[in-house]
Design an enzyme around this catalytic site. Sequence first.
Site, PDB file in Angstrom:
ATOM      1  N   ARG A  74      -8.171  -1.137   8.861  1.00  0.00           N
ATOM      2  CA  ARG A  74      -6.956  -0.757   9.455  1.00  0.00           C
ATOM      3  C   ARG A  74      -6.955  -0.390  10.714  1.00  0.00           C
ATOM      4  O   ARG A  74      -5.777  -0.612  11.515  1.00  0.00           O
ATOM      5  CB  ARG A  74      -6.289   0.223   8.712  1.00  0.00           C
ATOM      6  CG  ARG A  74      -5.642   0.493   7.275  1.00  0.00           C
ATOM      7  CD  ARG A  74      -5.658   1.154   5.883  1.00  0.00           C
ATOM      8  NE  ARG A  74      -4.232   0.529   4.742  1.00  0.00           N
ATOM      9  CZ  ARG A  74      -4.775   1.368   3.761  1.00  0.00           C
ATOM     10  NH1 ARG A  74      -5.580   2.447   4.225  1.00  0.00           N
ATOM     11  NH2 ARG A  74      -3.794   0.819   2.567  1.00  0.00           N
TER      12      ARG A  74
ATOM     13  N   ARG B 228     -12.832   0.230  -0.324  1.00  0.00           N
ATOM     14  CA  ARG B 228     -11.723   1.602   0.578  1.00  0.00           C
ATOM     15  C   ARG B 228     -12.444   1.812   1.788  1.00  0.00           C
ATOM     16  O   ARG B 228     -11.767   2.422   2.903  1.00  0.00           O
ATOM     17  CB  ARG B 228     -12.208   3.102  -0.590  1.00  0.00           C
ATOM     18  CG  ARG B 228     -11.170   2.801  -1.636  1.00  0.00           C
ATOM     19  CD  ARG B 228      -9.542   2.781  -1.327  1.00  0.00           C
ATOM     20  NE  ARG B 228      -9.020   3.800  -1.333  1.00  0.00           N
ATOM     21  CZ  ARG B 228      -7.462   4.021  -1.595  1.00  0.00           C
ATOM     22  NH1 ARG B 228      -7.094   3.488  -1.267  1.00  0.00           N
ATOM     23  NH2 ARG B 228      -7.581   5.182  -0.815  1.00  0.00           N
TER      24      ARG B 228
ATOM     25  N   PHE C 134       8.473   8.185   0.256  1.00  0.00           N
ATOM     26  CA  PHE C 134       8.523   6.594   1.144  1.00  0.00           C
ATOM     27  C   PHE C 134       8.559   5.333   0.139  1.00  0.00           C
ATOM     28  O   PHE C 134       8.562   4.736   0.593  1.00  0.00           O
ATOM     29  CB  PHE C 134       7.469   6.476   2.178  1.00  0.00           C
ATOM     30  CG  PHE C 134       6.580   6.786   1.027  1.00  0.00           C
ATOM     31  CD1 PHE C 134       5.203   5.898   0.030  1.00  0.00           C
ATOM     32  CD2 PHE C 134       5.523   8.194   1.085  1.00  0.00           C
ATOM     33  CE1 PHE C 134       4.330   6.400  -0.573  1.00  0.00           C
ATOM     34  CE2 PHE C 134       4.455   8.747   0.163  1.00  0.00           C
ATOM     35  CZ  PHE C 134       3.781   7.534  -0.358  1.00  0.00           C
TER      36      PHE C 134
ATOM     37  N   TYR D 284       3.005   0.714  -7.999  1.00  0.00           N
ATOM     38  CA  TYR D 284       2.709   1.968  -6.989  1.00  0.00           C
ATOM     39  C   TYR D 284       3.715   2.530  -7.867  1.00  0.00           C
ATOM     40  O   TYR D 284       4.144   3.835  -7.381  1.00  0.00           O
ATOM     41  CB  TYR D 284       3.602   1.521  -5.346  1.00  0.00           C
ATOM     42  CG  TYR D 284       2.827   1.044  -4.852  1.00  0.00           C
ATOM     43  CD1 TYR D 284       1.769   1.211  -4.365  1.00  0.00           C
ATOM     44  CD2 TYR D 284       3.412  -0.060  -4.150  1.00  0.00           C
ATOM     45  CE1 TYR D 284       0.615   0.715  -3.394  1.00  0.00           C
ATOM     46  CE2 TYR D 284       2.443  -1.092  -3.012  1.00  0.00           C
ATOM     47  CZ  TYR D 284       0.944  -0.021  -2.823  1.00  0.00           C
ATOM     48  OH  TYR D 284       0.675  -0.867  -2.078  1.00  0.00           O
TER      49      TYR D 284
ATOM     50  N   THR E 164      -5.253   5.974   5.572  1.00  0.00           N
ATOM     51  CA  THR E 164      -3.904   5.160   4.462  1.00  0.00           C
ATOM     52  C   THR E 164      -2.638   5.241   6.331  1.00  0.00           C
ATOM     53  O   THR E 164      -2.350   4.098   6.532  1.00  0.00           O
ATOM     54  CB  THR E 164      -2.705   6.120   3.726  1.00  0.00           C
ATOM     55  OG1 THR E 164      -4.200   5.986   3.040  1.00  0.00           O
ATOM     56  CG2 THR E 164      -1.605   6.161   3.107  1.00  0.00           C
TER      57      THR E 164
ATOM     58  N   HIS F 161      -3.549  -3.334   0.924  1.00  0.00           N
ATOM     59  CA  HIS F 161      -4.112  -2.764  -0.064  1.00  0.00           C
ATOM     60  C   HIS F 161      -5.368  -2.538  -1.080  1.00  0.00           C
ATOM     61  O   HIS F 161      -6.005  -3.788  -1.300  1.00  0.00           O
ATOM     62  CB  HIS F 161      -3.311  -2.383  -1.655  1.00  0.00           C
ATOM     63  CG  HIS F 161      -3.239  -1.607  -2.556  1.00  0.00           C
ATOM     64  ND1 HIS F 161      -3.592  -0.712  -3.250  1.00  0.00           N
ATOM     65  CD2 HIS F 161      -4.421  -2.758  -3.530  1.00  0.00           C
ATOM     66  CE1 HIS F 161      -3.591   0.025  -4.778  1.00  0.00           C
ATOM     67  NE2 HIS F 161      -4.067  -1.691  -4.871  1.00  0.00           N
TER      68      HIS F 161
HETATM   69  P1  IDP Z   1      -3.567   3.681   0.448  1.00  0.00           P
HETATM   70  O1  IDP Z   1      -2.905   2.634   0.503  1.00  0.00           O
HETATM   71  O2  IDP Z   1      -4.735   3.825   1.218  1.00  0.00           O
HETATM   72  O3  IDP Z   1      -3.812   4.081  -1.415  1.00  0.00           O
HETATM   73  P2  IDP Z   1      -1.427   5.134  -1.099  1.00  0.00           P
HETATM   74  O4  IDP Z   1      -1.214   6.992  -0.499  1.00  0.00           O
HETATM   75  O5  IDP Z   1      -2.261   5.034  -2.286  1.00  0.00           O
HETATM   76  O6  IDP Z   1      -2.869   4.390   0.311  1.00  0.00           O
HETATM   77  O7  IDP Z   1      -0.345   4.529  -0.702  1.00  0.00           O
HETATM   78  C1  IDP Z   1       0.172   3.207  -1.174  1.00  0.00           C
HETATM   79  C2  IDP Z   1       0.744   2.710  -0.127  1.00  0.00           C
HETATM   80  O8  IDP Z   1       2.628   3.793   0.819  1.00  0.00           O
HETATM   81  C3  IDP Z   1      -0.330   3.077   1.807  1.00  0.00           C
HETATM   82  O9  IDP Z   1      -0.816   2.014   1.433  1.00  0.00           O
HETATM   83  C4  IDP Z   1       1.848   3.119   2.938  1.00  0.00           C
HETATM   84  O10 IDP Z   1       1.953   1.227   2.794  1.00  0.00           O
HETATM   85  C5  IDP Z   1       2.731   3.241   1.932  1.00  0.00           C
HETATM   86  N1  IDP Z   1       2.841   4.956   2.783  1.00  0.00           N
HETATM   87  C6  IDP Z   1       1.796   5.761   2.217  1.00  0.00           C
HETATM   88  N2  IDP Z   1       2.259   7.164   2.767  1.00  0.00           N
HETATM   89  C7  IDP Z   1       3.366   7.396   3.416  1.00  0.00           C
HETATM   90  C8  IDP Z   1       3.848   7.901   4.150  1.00  0.00           C
HETATM   91  O11 IDP Z   1       3.973   8.638   4.247  1.00  0.00           O
HETATM   92  N3  IDP Z   1       4.924   6.873   4.912  1.00  0.00           N
HETATM   93  C9  IDP Z   1       5.685   5.735   4.589  1.00  0.00           C
HETATM   94  N4  IDP Z   1       4.188   4.950   3.958  1.00  0.00           N
HETATM   95  C10 IDP Z   1       3.723   5.332   2.923  1.00  0.00           C
HETATM   96 MG    MG Z   2      -3.097   3.523  -3.342  1.00  0.00          MG
END
Ligand code: IDP
Ligand code: MG
Length: 152
Positions: A103, A86, A58, A50, A92, A116
């Site tokens: 989801r 996706r 976060f 990550y 997300t 993920h």
């Molecule tokens: P994705 O998993 O849909 O690709 P990303 O923006 O890459 O989303 O974020 C990675 C992971 O970080 C998300 O799946 C989620 O678990 C966590 N995450 C993202 N945004 C937030 C937030 O605003 N609050 C808490 N956790 C978050």
């Molecule tokens: Mg992502």
Amino acid sequence: MIERSFVMLKPDAVLRRLMGDIINRFEARGLKIVGVKMLNISRELAEEHYAEHEQKPFFNDLVEYITSGSTLAMVVEGDDCINLIRKMVGSTNPKESDIGTIRGDYALETGRNIIHASDSPKSAKREISLFFDDSEICEYKMPDEHLVYENI
Ligand code: IDP
Ligand code: MG
């Protein structure tokens, strides 16, 4: 084009016994699972995976979440499967995910969104090599490939 995506079922998906249901969705769609293993992700690996979110507020919670229990990591193969997966995963924030997505059917909160999936060919390549050795990828032909694909 045949692509490979990195998919990870997060600790809540494992604990909630959703692994079978989620894997079944990929198989039923016609996608091929070419790598799979369960692992407890180290803090180092979680931070590396990550890394793009390192500066986000976060980030620490995300690393805690992902290292809180066992995960199931997968390499999934299929035609244009990175974008397709996706779409199957959904937004997300699960509250914004369409019904029928993983989801959208199984999760409620962004911080507990159960799965993920790689967001681009570049991420897929990076993530697969982070979690899998080449020797852990299995190549095989699906006997019904001609039923899943028109031009095979
Ligand atoms: P994705 O998993 O849909 O690709 P990303 O923006 O890459 O989303 O974020 C990675 C992971 O970080 C998300 O799946 C989620 O678990 C966590 N995450 C993202 N945004 C937030 C937030 O605003 N609050 C808490 N956790 C978050
Ligand atoms: Mg992502």
